[in-house]
Design an enzyme around this catalytic site. Structure first.
Site, PDB file in Angstrom:
ATOM      1  N   ARG A 193       0.857  -1.184   0.000  1.00 29.41           N
ATOM      2  CA  ARG A 193       0.000   0.000   0.000  1.00 29.41           C
ATOM      3  C   ARG A 193       0.895   1.237   0.000  1.00 29.41           C
ATOM      4  NH1 ARG A 193      -3.583  -2.835  -1.378  1.00 29.41           N
ATOM      5  NH2 ARG A 193      -5.617  -3.134  -0.373  1.00 29.41           N
ATOM      6  N   GLU A 209      -3.955   7.250  -4.328  1.00 26.91           N
ATOM      7  CA  GLU A 209      -4.569   6.605  -5.497  1.00 26.91           C
ATOM      8  C   GLU A 209      -6.018   7.026  -5.671  1.00 26.91           C
ATOM      9  OE1 GLU A 209      -2.289   2.403  -4.943  1.00 26.91           O
ATOM     10  OE2 GLU A 209      -4.283   2.302  -5.799  1.00 26.91           O
ATOM     11  N   HIS A 226      -1.491   0.037  -9.836  1.00 29.15           N
ATOM     12  CA  HIS A 226      -2.059  -0.919  -8.862  1.00 29.15           C
ATOM     13  C   HIS A 226      -2.608  -2.168  -9.586  1.00 29.15           C
ATOM     14  CE1 HIS A 226      -4.096  -1.317  -4.665  1.00 29.15           C
ATOM     15  NE2 HIS A 226      -3.780  -2.496  -5.149  1.00 29.15           N
TER      16      HIS A 226
HETATM   17  C1  DGY Z   1      -6.262  -6.063  -2.471  1.00 29.63           C
HETATM   18  O1  DGY Z   1      -7.192  -6.827  -2.760  1.00 29.63           O
HETATM   19  O2  DGY Z   1      -6.090  -5.648  -1.336  1.00 29.63           O
HETATM   20  C2  DGY Z   1      -5.287  -5.700  -3.502  1.00 29.63           C
HETATM   21  O3  DGY Z   1      -4.622  -4.525  -3.205  1.00 29.63           O
HETATM   22  C3  DGY Z   1      -5.814  -5.626  -4.882  1.00 29.63           C
HETATM   23  O4  DGY Z   1      -4.663  -5.622  -5.684  1.00 29.63           O
END
Ligand code: DGY
Length: 333
Positions: free
Chosen positions: A246, A275, A296
């Site tokens: 993240r 984002e 992402h």
């Molecule tokens: C999630 O599902 O947490 C992921 O970040 C998607 O890529």
């Protein structure tokens, strides 16, 4: 025989066809066919009447949304591995269960992490642009042109040795990297032996000694800006950092600054602090070949998304049948 009423399920984004078809069969499902992200007002409106909310990482299911939920809403079955977009504490206060979709994204995310680990030191994105941006201008091979840095024999420091971190470590070992890791807890001895991994209790000490850092821990209050300006300053000037976890685990402004000052060699980022906005300074660094940025997409495979959908459906069905769903998420303490 009485037929059970289908639960009202509200899905916030377009899902793969196979998942939507199954959801339509099993639930009174409101789908999002045109994939327009739902506004906060729309989410609030929905939670007043539905029984199950199926959000994903692009929704913000904060206390304001949760507090508007009607008494019939008892489950948030997130189509995601991470749950940092949900106020799990607020949900627990309202007696709402939260579930996620762990395990099914591990290998896909680790593959893409490895791709970034290779792409940055080996200048993959830069090289690919040579032939597409200026066709016909390539003068041919030269001994000193497009030189990157070797991966084999270097040290990788994995921050967060959970499922994804471990899967990254397995791949990295196969590429000849020696494995170092920092985690809240040491992994089991069998895994450490298999990976010949060195555990660092001190993140600071590990960061100062590795060539490539891979961020693989979840976003929680405890990991917010874990890779802070102070910690970034510990990295060696020849080191690289990759983040597929993240954006907010790294202080992005501080990262941009040290990249700009040449205090580390590069970065590979699949996730960003704000984002879907991406800091234009990062885009500039990408154009200069100092970073590789991806939108992402590290878990984005069709198989993975279908598996996620299956998990969401199992969680909903188990819950509706009166059992504890397999992927319950508890408030972070
Ligand atoms: C999630 O599902 O947490 C992921 O970040 C998607 O890529």
């Amino acid at each position: 025989m009485t037929t059970k009423k289908k639960p009202k399920v509200y899905v916030t984004r377009k899902l793969p066809d196979a998942v939507e078809t199954r959801m339509r069969e099993l639930f009174d499902a409101e789908l999002n066919i045109d994939d327009r992200p739902r506004t906060k007002e729309e989410l609030i409106q929905a939670v007043r009447s539905i029984e199950v909310l199926v959000p994903t990482v692009t929704d913000r299911i904060d206390a304001e949304v949760i507090d508007e939920a009607g008494p019939q809403m008892k489950l948030i079955a997130s189509f995601s591995n991470g749950t940092d977009h949900i106020d799990v504490e607020a949900a627990a206060r309202r007696g709402i269960t939260v579930t996620n979709t762990p395990n099914v994204l591990t290998e896909d995310t680790a593959d893409m992490t490895m791709a970034l680990i290779l792409a940055v030191p080996r200048r993959l994105a830069e090289g690919a642009r040579v032939l597409t941006d200026s066709p016909g201008e390539w003068a041919g091979w030269s001994p000193t042109w497009m030189l990157g840095r070797r991966i084999h024999g270097k040290r990788i420091g994995i921050v967060g040795m959970g499922r994804i971190g471990t899967a990254v470590a397995r791949r990295a070992k196969a590429f000849g990297l020696s494995i170092h890791y920092h985690n809240r807890k040491r992994v089991n001895p069998a895994t450490e032996d298999e990976l010949e991994a060195t555990y660092w209790d001190s993140l600071d000490q590990m960061l100062a000694r590795v060539d490539i850092v891979s961020v693989n821990c979840p976003s929680t209050p405890a990991t917010y800006h874990l890779i802070s300006a102070r910690r970034l300053a510990l990295l060696q000037p020849t080191s690289y950092i990759v983040n597929t976890a993240r954006g907010d685990v790294i202080d992005e402004m501080a990262l941009i600054k040290i990249l700009r000052e040449g205090k580390i060699a590069g970065a590979g980022l699949d996730v960003f602090e704000n984002e879907p906005a991406v800091n234009p300074k990062l885009v500039k660094l990408a154009n200069e070949g100092k970073v590789v940025i991806l939108p992402h997409m590290s878990s984005a495979t069709l198989e993975g998304r279908i598996d996620m959908g299956d998990k969401v459906i199992i969680n909903i069905r188990t819950f509706i049948d009166g059992h504890r769903p397999p992927n319950r998420v508890l408030p972070f303490r």
